[in-house]
Design a protein around this motif. Structure first.
Motif, PDB file in Angstrom:
ATOM      1  N   ILE A 101      29.845  65.987  50.970  1.00  0.00           N
ATOM      2  CA  ILE A 101      30.798  66.562  50.225  1.00  0.00           C
ATOM      3  C   ILE A 101      30.354  67.363  49.022  1.00  0.00           C
ATOM      4  CG2 ILE A 101      32.894  66.242  49.094  1.00  0.00           C
ATOM      5  CD1 ILE A 101      33.620  63.997  51.308  1.00  0.00           C
TER       6      ILE A 101
ATOM      7  N   GLN B  84      27.970  56.991  48.792  1.00  0.00           N
ATOM      8  CA  GLN B  84      27.750  57.565  47.721  1.00  0.00           C
ATOM      9  C   GLN B  84      26.463  57.079  47.149  1.00  0.00           C
ATOM     10  OE1 GLN B  84      31.077  57.664  45.103  1.00  0.00           O
ATOM     11  NE2 GLN B  84      31.435  59.934  44.933  1.00  0.00           N
TER      12      GLN B  84
ATOM     13  N   ILE C 245      40.341  58.921  42.134  1.00  0.00           N
ATOM     14  CA  ILE C 245      38.964  58.396  42.515  1.00  0.00           C
ATOM     15  C   ILE C 245      37.929  58.639  41.268  1.00  0.00           C
ATOM     16  CG2 ILE C 245      39.523  58.900  44.870  1.00  0.00           C
ATOM     17  CD1 ILE C 245      37.775  61.574  44.618  1.00  0.00           C
TER      18      ILE C 245
ATOM     19  N   LEU D 120      41.623  52.498  46.497  1.00  0.00           N
ATOM     20  CA  LEU D 120      40.198  52.753  46.948  1.00  0.00           C
ATOM     21  C   LEU D 120      39.602  51.357  47.144  1.00  0.00           C
ATOM     22  CD1 LEU D 120      38.383  55.167  47.003  1.00  0.00           C
ATOM     23  CD2 LEU D 120      38.005  54.941  44.543  1.00  0.00           C
TER      24      LEU D 120
ATOM     25  N   THR E 260      41.402  67.748  47.617  1.00  0.00           N
ATOM     26  CA  THR E 260      41.326  67.793  46.062  1.00  0.00           C
ATOM     27  C   THR E 260      41.473  69.258  45.686  1.00  0.00           C
ATOM     28  OG1 THR E 260      38.986  68.001  46.235  1.00  0.00           O
ATOM     29  CG2 THR E 260      39.722  65.967  45.535  1.00  0.00           C
TER      30      THR E 260
ATOM     31  N   ASN F  47      36.276  53.474  51.612  1.00  0.00           N
ATOM     32  CA  ASN F  47      37.340  53.974  52.589  1.00  0.00           C
ATOM     33  C   ASN F  47      37.556  55.410  52.364  1.00  0.00           C
ATOM     34  OD1 ASN F  47      38.652  53.225  50.039  1.00  0.00           O
ATOM     35  ND2 ASN F  47      40.457  53.229  51.103  1.00  0.00           N
ATOM     36  N   PHE F  48      37.698  56.141  53.228  1.00  0.00           N
ATOM     37  CA  PHE F  48      37.864  57.630  53.152  1.00  0.00           C
ATOM     38  C   PHE F  48      39.380  57.852  53.420  1.00  0.00           C
ATOM     39  CE2 PHE F  48      38.457  61.674  55.337  1.00  0.00           C
ATOM     40  CZ  PHE F  48      37.935  62.416  54.409  1.00  0.00           C
TER      41      PHE F  48
ATOM     42  N   ILE G 246      33.262  57.173  53.126  1.00  0.00           N
ATOM     43  CA  ILE G 246      32.375  57.737  52.102  1.00  0.00           C
ATOM     44  C   ILE G 246      31.169  56.723  51.544  1.00  0.00           C
ATOM     45  CG2 ILE G 246      32.442  58.261  49.467  1.00  0.00           C
ATOM     46  CD1 ILE G 246      34.155  60.537  51.013  1.00  0.00           C
TER      47      ILE G 246
ATOM     48  N   SER H  81      31.595  68.622  46.366  1.00  0.00           N
ATOM     49  CA  SER H  81      32.419  69.041  44.794  1.00  0.00           C
ATOM     50  C   SER H  81      31.822  67.713  44.065  1.00  0.00           C
ATOM     51  CB  SER H  81      33.903  68.953  44.956  1.00  0.00           C
ATOM     52  OG  SER H  81      34.041  67.764  45.492  1.00  0.00           O
ATOM     53  N   GLY H  82      32.019  68.099  42.817  1.00  0.00           N
ATOM     54  CA  GLY H  82      31.592  66.840  41.817  1.00  0.00           C
ATOM     55  C   GLY H  82      30.180  67.300  41.328  1.00  0.00           C
ATOM     56  N   HIS H  83      30.014  67.065  40.103  1.00  0.00           N
ATOM     57  CA  HIS H  83      28.548  67.619  39.388  1.00  0.00           C
ATOM     58  C   HIS H  83      27.757  66.477  39.488  1.00  0.00           C
ATOM     59  CE1 HIS H  83      30.874  71.072  38.322  1.00  0.00           C
ATOM     60  NE2 HIS H  83      31.465  70.517  37.021  1.00  0.00           N
ATOM     61  N   ILE H  84      28.083  65.288  39.686  1.00  0.00           N
ATOM     62  CA  ILE H  84      27.028  64.027  39.464  1.00  0.00           C
ATOM     63  C   ILE H  84      26.646  63.419  40.508  1.00  0.00           C
ATOM     64  CG2 ILE H  84      27.014  62.007  37.945  1.00  0.00           C
ATOM     65  CD1 ILE H  84      27.255  64.491  36.061  1.00  0.00           C
ATOM     66  N   ASN H  85      27.364  62.754  41.316  1.00  0.00           N
ATOM     67  CA  ASN H  85      26.759  61.902  42.365  1.00  0.00           C
ATOM     68  C   ASN H  85      26.474  62.707  43.410  1.00  0.00           C
ATOM     69  OD1 ASN H  85      26.976  59.455  41.061  1.00  0.00           O
ATOM     70  ND2 ASN H  85      29.024  59.257  41.259  1.00  0.00           N
TER      71      ASN H  85
HETATM   72  P1  ADP Z   1      31.340  62.759  41.438  1.00  0.00           P
HETATM   73  O1  ADP Z   1      31.211  61.904  40.442  1.00  0.00           O
HETATM   74  O2  ADP Z   1      30.064  63.715  41.790  1.00  0.00           O
HETATM   75  O3  ADP Z   1      32.327  63.983  40.999  1.00  0.00           O
HETATM   76  P2  ADP Z   1      33.503  61.779  43.139  1.00  0.00           P
HETATM   77  O4  ADP Z   1      33.697  60.165  43.307  1.00  0.00           O
HETATM   78  O5  ADP Z   1      34.387  62.515  42.388  1.00  0.00           O
HETATM   79  O6  ADP Z   1      31.919  62.053  42.677  1.00  0.00           O
HETATM   80  O7  ADP Z   1      33.316  62.367  44.691  1.00  0.00           O
HETATM   81  C1  ADP Z   1      33.107  63.549  45.081  1.00  0.00           C
HETATM   82  C2  ADP Z   1      34.373  64.375  45.958  1.00  0.00           C
HETATM   83  O8  ADP Z   1      34.173  63.363  47.191  1.00  0.00           O
HETATM   84  C3  ADP Z   1      35.603  64.126  45.509  1.00  0.00           C
HETATM   85  O9  ADP Z   1      35.830  65.405  44.615  1.00  0.00           O
HETATM   86  C4  ADP Z   1      36.459  64.260  46.675  1.00  0.00           C
HETATM   87  O10 ADP Z   1      36.546  65.571  47.322  1.00  0.00           O
HETATM   88  C5  ADP Z   1      35.534  63.456  47.752  1.00  0.00           C
HETATM   89  N1  ADP Z   1      35.838  61.866  47.883  1.00  0.00           N
HETATM   90  C6  ADP Z   1      35.371  60.975  47.096  1.00  0.00           C
HETATM   91  N2  ADP Z   1      35.778  59.835  47.401  1.00  0.00           N
HETATM   92  C7  ADP Z   1      36.867  59.877  48.448  1.00  0.00           C
HETATM   93  C8  ADP Z   1      37.489  59.005  49.313  1.00  0.00           C
HETATM   94  N3  ADP Z   1      37.588  57.663  49.113  1.00  0.00           N
HETATM   95  N4  ADP Z   1      38.130  59.629  50.129  1.00  0.00           N
HETATM   96  C9  ADP Z   1      38.311  61.028  50.597  1.00  0.00           C
HETATM   97  N5  ADP Z   1      37.765  61.841  49.814  1.00  0.00           N
HETATM   98  C10 ADP Z   1      36.808  61.459  48.806  1.00  0.00           C
END
Ligand code: ADP
Ligand code: GN1
Ligand code: MG
Length: 383
Positions: free
Chosen positions: A38, A64, A252, A104, A135, A128-129, A62, A40-44
């Protein structure tokens, strides 16, 4: 358009192997059948793992990897996340007597801990997903904005009774705007990539706002604004929306939950929701701050957290949107000048575009701030 989790990307063979071996370390039932990314997100680094149960049912999780360049003490991040998720689960369970999969939760590692030390380094976790959710990077209508305001307001309310000493500061001075200003000036001084000459107008705008960057901290020091446990990264794509009903289901991205000001959270929500354009929009004509969206955010946030907030917090809600837009403008510009080392970029100049969008938004909020303040007061009085 933001990729929804269901449009996650296939993995190259090396990463596919890695994700499979990480997934194997967690106590997940069934057989691993697929790993995807996945983006999206600039960090993880975020992956989606699909398992098949013995009856043929598919379950997704999920996985990470915490970014250790950004979070220098990932185990402290995990302790915070464990504390917040268990507190929220406990409160929701007590109230509804059923979690219904709508909060979560961390999955245990085979050792019973909630994280895995990767062999090649890195700390991994499993959540859990949320099925049937998506988003948004850009808010599409006032209803979504109300939902987003309500979700982050409810989050504030849920963590309001967490003992403050259980949550540690994992990124010191994360929202210390004057220090962000100083970091920018240091990057200007160093000019390591020769990019300063081209950003003079941006710097001029930032310098003209210098006197205001310390306002919230000053009010905090004076005891006017209380230190709370806050999310600190309340961008709109850190909320999962139900794909069918478009209701906000869950907040989240809990890595930055730390002691902070409620106004940092509301301000970042204003920054990400009231801008109808992308965060890295190149055409600044498209960055037109939406008053209607601001109003819906205020209504939603105050409906959920209004009873927790004090008068000074309410009085600075519009200002916080301007301050956090300016702060992010400074952070993106600093990273651009330093050669894009912090925020993940997909193209050259992306951090500069991100910076300019935020600065443009800050100047538009300043133009409308009086109207925005009157609206906040009207809603606060009517409650
Ligand atoms: P970052 O710190 O890189 O922004 P996120 O925790 O926001 O990381 O996760 C990145 C993306 O992954 C989210 O924008 C979302 O689309 C998806 N995601 C993260 N956690 C979940 C989850 N528990 N269920 C569904 N989608 C998730
Ligand atoms: C980062 O992780 P993500 O993409 O939700 C950043 C936030 C910024 C945001 C800007 C730990 O958030 O502070 O506001 O990018 N997170 C961290 O889009 O620095
Ligand atoms: Mg995120």
């Amino acid at each position: 358009m933001n990729p929804s989790p269901t449009t996650a990307k296939a993995l190259p063979p090396n990463t596919a192997h890695l994700v499979r071996s990480i997934a194997d370390q967690f106590a997940i039932a069934g057989e691993y059948i697929l790993g995807e990314e996945i983006e999206s997100g600039h960090i993880n680094s975020t992956y989606l793992a699909t398992y098949e149960l013995s009856g043929g049912e598919l379950r997704r999780y999920i996985l990470q990897r915490i970014n250790e360049q950004v979070f220098k003490d990932p185990l402290a991040v995990m302790r915070n996340v464990e504390c917040v998720t268990s507190h929220i689960n406990w409160k929701v369970l007590r109230k509804k007597r059923d979690l219904g999969g709508q909060t979560l939760s961390l999955y245990p590692h085979k050792t019973g801990r909630f994280y895995h030390h990767g062999e090649g380094g890195g700390i991994w976790r499993c959540y859990n997903f949320f099925e049937g959710c998506r988003t948004y990077d850009v808010v599409k209508n006032s209803r979504q904005a109300y939902e987003a305001g309500h979700a982050f307001g409810a989050f504030q309310d849920l963590v309001s009774d967490l003992p403050a000493d259980e949550i540690v500061e994992t990124i010191p001075d994360f929202h210390h705007t004057p220090k962000r200003y100083d970091a920018l000036m240091a990057a200007v001084e160093e000019d390591s990539c020769g990019r300063v000459a081209a950003v003079q107008e941006d710097l001029e705008f930032i310098r003209s706002n210098e006197s205001e960057v310390g306002l919230l901290l000053k009010l905090q020091k004076e005891g006017v604004l209380p230190l709370r446990i806050t999310h600190n990264d309340t961008k709109i794509n850190n909320i999962l929306f139900d794909q069918e009903s478009d209701e906000a289901v869950c907040v989240i991205d809990l890595d930055t939950v730390m002691p902070g000001l409620s106004l940092y959270d509301f301000g970042d929500l204003v920054r990400t929701a009231t801008n109808p354009a992308a965060e890295d929009e190149e055409d600044l004509e498209k960055v037109q701050m939406s008053l209607g969206i601001f109003e819906a955010l205020v209504e939603g946030y105050l409906a959920a957290a209004g009873s927790v907030l004090n008068k000074a917090e309410i009085a600075h809600m519009a200002f916080s949107g301007r301050l956090i837009s300016l702060e992010l403008g400074m952070r993106f510009l600093t990273d651009h000048l330093n050669g894009d080392q912090y925020f993940r970029v997909q193209r050259e100049g992306q951090n500069l575009d991100r910076a300019r969008t935020q600065l443009c938004l800050a100047s538009q909020i300043a133009e409308h701030e009086a109207t925005m303040n009157s609206f906040v007061q009207k809603v606060a009085r009517s409650r």
